[in-house]
Write a protein that holds these residues in place. Structure first.
Motif, short mmCIF file in Angstrom:
data_model
loop_
_atom_site.label_atom_id
_atom_site.label_comp_id
_atom_site.label_asym_id
_atom_site.label_seq_id
_atom_site.Cartn_x
_atom_site.Cartn_y
_atom_site.Cartn_z
N LEU A 86 11.06 68.21 32.27
CA LEU A 86 12.00 68.85 33.19
C LEU A 86 12.94 67.81 33.78
CD1 LEU A 86 12.79 71.48 34.75
CD2 LEU A 86 11.18 70.73 36.52
N HIS A 87 14.25 68.02 33.60
CA HIS A 87 15.21 67.19 34.31
C HIS A 87 15.10 67.49 35.80
CE1 HIS A 87 18.26 66.43 30.82
NE2 HIS A 87 17.03 66.54 30.36
N LEU A 88 15.32 66.47 36.63
CA LEU A 88 15.32 66.68 38.07
C LEU A 88 16.35 65.75 38.69
CD1 LEU A 88 14.08 68.20 40.45
CD2 LEU A 88 12.35 66.40 40.62
N THR A 89 17.43 66.32 39.23
CA THR A 89 18.41 65.52 39.96
C THR A 89 18.04 65.52 41.42
OG1 THR A 89 19.88 67.41 40.29
CG2 THR A 89 20.23 66.10 38.32
N CYS A 90 18.34 64.41 42.11
CA CYS A 90 17.81 64.27 43.47
C CYS A 90 18.87 64.23 44.55
CB CYS A 90 16.95 63.01 43.56
SG CYS A 90 17.84 61.46 43.24
N TRP A 142 19.59 57.23 44.98
CA TRP A 142 19.61 56.76 43.59
C TRP A 142 18.40 57.35 42.85
CZ3 TRP A 142 24.08 54.44 42.73
CH2 TRP A 142 24.70 53.76 43.78
N ALA A 143 18.48 57.35 41.54
CA ALA A 143 17.35 57.85 40.74
C ALA A 143 16.09 57.05 41.00
CB ALA A 143 17.71 57.82 39.26
N MET A 144 16.24 55.76 41.28
CA MET A 144 15.04 54.94 41.55
C MET A 144 14.31 55.45 42.79
SD MET A 144 16.66 51.38 43.08
CE MET A 144 18.02 51.34 41.93
N ASP A 145 15.04 56.04 43.75
CA ASP A 145 14.39 56.61 44.93
C ASP A 145 13.49 57.78 44.52
OD1 ASP A 145 15.84 54.85 46.57
OD2 ASP A 145 17.54 56.25 46.67
N LEU A 146 13.97 58.58 43.58
CA LEU A 146 13.17 59.71 43.11
C LEU A 146 11.96 59.23 42.33
CD1 LEU A 146 12.77 62.74 42.75
CD2 LEU A 146 14.32 62.65 40.78
N VAL A 147 12.12 58.21 41.49
CA VAL A 147 10.98 57.68 40.73
C VAL A 147 9.91 57.16 41.68
CG1 VAL A 147 10.24 55.95 39.06
CG2 VAL A 147 12.43 57.12 38.74
N ARG A 148 10.33 56.37 42.67
CA ARG A 148 9.37 55.84 43.64
C ARG A 148 8.65 56.96 44.39
NH1 ARG A 148 13.68 52.04 45.27
NH2 ARG A 148 13.31 50.04 44.24
N TYR A 149 9.41 58.00 44.77
CA TYR A 149 8.82 59.10 45.52
C TYR A 149 7.78 59.84 44.68
CZ TYR A 149 8.42 63.34 48.30
OH TYR A 149 7.94 64.38 49.04
N ILE A 150 8.09 60.10 43.43
CA ILE A 150 7.14 60.80 42.56
C ILE A 150 5.87 59.98 42.40
CG2 ILE A 150 6.74 61.68 40.23
CD1 ILE A 150 9.73 62.29 40.06
N ARG A 151 6.01 58.68 42.19
CA ARG A 151 4.82 57.83 42.04
C ARG A 151 4.01 57.77 43.33
NH1 ARG A 151 4.06 58.52 37.51
NH2 ARG A 151 5.09 57.43 35.81
N ARG A 152 4.71 57.71 44.47
CA ARG A 152 4.00 57.60 45.75
C ARG A 152 3.25 58.88 46.08
NH1 ARG A 152 5.92 58.81 50.82
NH2 ARG A 152 8.09 58.82 50.10
#
Length: 662
Positions: A86-90, A142-152
């Motif tokens: 699933l694509h997810l824009t943040c 930024w997309a990196m904020d979404l990646v960090r949030y998902i991992r956290r």
């Protein structure tokens, strides 16, 4: 990508150890719900014929397609059994919306997320007046904020992919702002934040991709050394779609590709054949480059199957069949109720469907292996009864259908030449399903540079008139200037826009022009093309009342009209109007452009949403934002079609403006 079962609680890992090349493709949420069953059948065929490792489902900017995206993800994951990403824009999404999307993905069993930034975030100054501040607003820049949030929050539950741009990412409309080296630090941070794989934007410059991949593999951080880097490729569906998508994505078209396509640009079939050759050559060049793991390819299909099927078969990207495939069958699916394939020159073809008159006598007959001489009138062979002797949906059989072979293939790929929002709303490829969603298709800075700060309706009229005259290359509803054909009615369009009737689409009448005509021609050589004149425009509600009175009893016109409040008026609410068609040697009549209540309704919502997108460029209480809000609430979108294309080519403009008023 992880297995489809959600039962494994450990972090999913992409199965790159599989000793074969890997293929994935995209699926886009529908703009019109009438194409839902056609899309499901198409995805079912593609999954069986092309055997993708996974399928991605796109997500509109700011969550604009959230419901439709999740519905499509459920179809792919649960009904079709496809591993789904699933694509997810943040950006412009608060934490609550992101949490809802991720939790819904968990419920559906979707364990793969492509984390994207999306449109640039809006500042606090541009928030809607009265819009409450939500917890987590502004958290995702930024997309990196979404990646960090998902991992956290979700740990290793999701396999996360991130986007990359082989030619550089451009927020502006000028190529000098985009270089892959400029993007590299951001991509490194996205991977370090917890990404599992990289998927690229579409490209046609294979040398640019190879330089980009080499740069990543050799990066001193080492984060890309074994990272799956999946090239994203878009089959060439038409010349117009190619030009539009490369402009929006800032992907460069090498000169040799442009030259090959320019020679056949007026023939959609020839363009598609050349496109299969071009993308297949790109695939073969990438296959020749060593990769630390199995080489993957992702195809942006635009919900079309024929071109990608040809490319995958030609490039030997389809995993081999297994014995189990030959024994499976889909029940109650009309697409597959046919006899098993025979072969000619190694290519499968199918026996014709059983005629409806077979076994239609008014009494029951018994199905037997061989008929007896005494009671033959009461017996039927398996062929007559419609029982297939062999499996009906083998991979080879389904692949041939996806490639458009035979009557079933023609039925399956009936919409293989899409025409954006002017096509058939029942097509899975209806509308501009390019992954960009409803947006202005330019950056905020570029939009303000182009359209300034209008404060009166007359200012907006000037913007439209500059576009028609060629001084402005884009307006919010069109990212391109007028084509040569539409330029033939420039005086009429200028006259309407001077009145404050803002035109967003139009075409002149054409009566039997040769298909190779420089201005109006299209399709294969030797044909003739026809057009009815039409115009689509925004106008004030009071003006629409006057125009409606003039048109409602006119037998030579049809019209559709609607506003942002949901009101809808039509000369015939069930009529479908073909406005462009052509006749060609050896072909049925082709109708690429039609206007119907379904298509108009689908576009109506989008057209008025664009007013809101434009308004969001400005502070909420600014004069420009107030003007655009008032226009959205007080104007109608109207489409008027004139049917007498043979006798009175000026009939439409006389009705709209008065005789000689341009």
């Amino acid at each position: 990508m992880p297995p489809t079962s959600p039962s494994n609680s450990s972090r999913p890992r992409p199965p790159w150890q599989v000793p074969t090349r890997l293929v994935s493709f995209s699926a886009n949420p529908l703009l019109a719900c009438q194409g839902s069953s056609n899309l499901q059948f198409r995805l079912e065929r593609m999954s069986r014929a092309l055997r993708p490792l996974f399928v991605t489902v796109t997500w509109g900017a700011g969550g604009s397609t959230a419901t439709k995206s999740l519905e499509l993800a459920e179809i792919c994951q649960r009904q079709l059994g496809l591993t789904t990403c699933l694509h997810l824009t943040c950006t412009n999404m608060n934490r609550r919306l992101v949490d809802e999307a991720l939790n819904e993905a968990k419920v559906l069993g979707v364990r793969n997320i492509l984390a994207l930034r999306g449109d640039p975030p809006r500042d606090e100054e541009y928030r809607e007046e009265g819009e409450p501040v939500q917890e987590g607003d502004g958290e995702f820049v930024w997309a990196m904020d979404l990646v960090r949030y998902i991992r956290r929050v979700h740990g290793d539950h999701f396999c996360i992919g991130v986007a990359a741009y082989p030619e550089g990412h451009a927020d502006e409309s000028h190529p000098e702002h985009q270089t892959p080296e400029r993007d590299l630090p951001h991509l490194v941070e996205k991977v370090k934040a917890g990404a599992d794989f990289v998927m690229t934007q579409l490209f046609y410059d294979v040398n640019a991709f190879q330089r980009f991949e080499k740069m990543l593999r050799e990066h001193p951080s080492g984060v890309f050394r074994d990272m799956p880097i999946i090239p994203g490729l878009m089959p060439i569906q038409s010349y117009q779609i190619l030009k539009r998508t490369t402009k929006l994505s800032h992907a460069r078209l090498p000169q040799d590709i442009t030259d090959r396509l320019d020679t056949v640009r007026g023939d959609d079939e020839a363009v598609k054949r050349a496109g299969v050759d071009i993308v297949s050559e790109i695939v073969e060049k990438i296959k020749d480059v060593p990769s630390p793991g199995p080489r993957g390819f992702h195809f942006y299909t635009l919900n079309l199957e024929k071109a990608v099927a040809f490319i995958l078969e030609r490039c030997d990207l389809i995993p081999p069949s297994t014995p189990a495939d030959a024994s499976t069958a889909i029940e109650d699916s009309p697409d597959y109720l046919h006899a098993a394939p025979k072969t000619t020159n190694g290519l499968p073809h199918r026996v014709k469907r059983r005629q409806s008159s077979v076994a239609s006598d008014p009494y029951n007959r018994v199905v037997v292996d061989s008929a007896s001489s005494h009671h033959s009138q009461f017996e039927a062979s398996a062929d007559e009864a419609g029982f297939p002797k062999e499996p009906v949906n083998s991979r080879a059989n389904t692949l041939a259908i996806s490639e458009g072979e035979g009557s079933l293939g023609r039925e399956a790929t009936w919409d293989d030449f899409p025409n954006g929002r002017w096509g058939d709303a029942r097509s899975p490829a209806y509308g501009e399903i390019d992954g960009y969603g409803v947006s202005l298709h330019v950056s905020p800075a570029t939009a303000i540079r182009l359209w300034g700060h209008p404060t009166t309706p007359e200012d907006i009229s000037q913007i439209f008139m500059r576009h028609i005259s060629g001084d402005l290359h884009a307006i919010p509803w069109s990212e391109e200037g007028l084509n040569d054909e539409t330029a033939t009615i420039r005086p009429q369009l200028m006259a309407m826009n001077r009145k404050g009737w803002w035109t967003v689409a139009s075409q002149p009448a054409v009566n039997g022009v040769r298909s190779d005509d420089r201005l109006f021609g299209w399709g294969p050589r030797g044909g003739f093309v026809f057009q009815k004149a039409f115009v689509e425009l925004f106008l004030p509600a009071t003006d629409w009342k006057d125009l409606h009175r003039r048109l409602e009893d006119d037998p030579e016109v049809s019209f559709y009209a609607g506003n942002a409040a949901g009101e809808f008026i039509a000369s015939d609410k069930d009529a479908v109007n073909a406005v462009t068609w052509g006749t060609f040697p050896g072909k049925e009549i082709i109708t690429p452009t039609s206007i119907s209540p379904l298509s108009f309704h689908a576009w109506l919502d989008e057209a008025f949403t664009i007013w809101s997108e434009w308004r969001h460029l400005y502070p909420a209480r600014s004069p420009t934002a107030e003007l655009l809000r008032n226009v959205r609430e007080g104007y109608w979108l109207v489409n008027v079609i004139h049917h007498s294309f043979r006798e009175r080519r000026e009939g439409l403009w006389e009705r709209m403006l008065g005789e000689g008023e341009w």
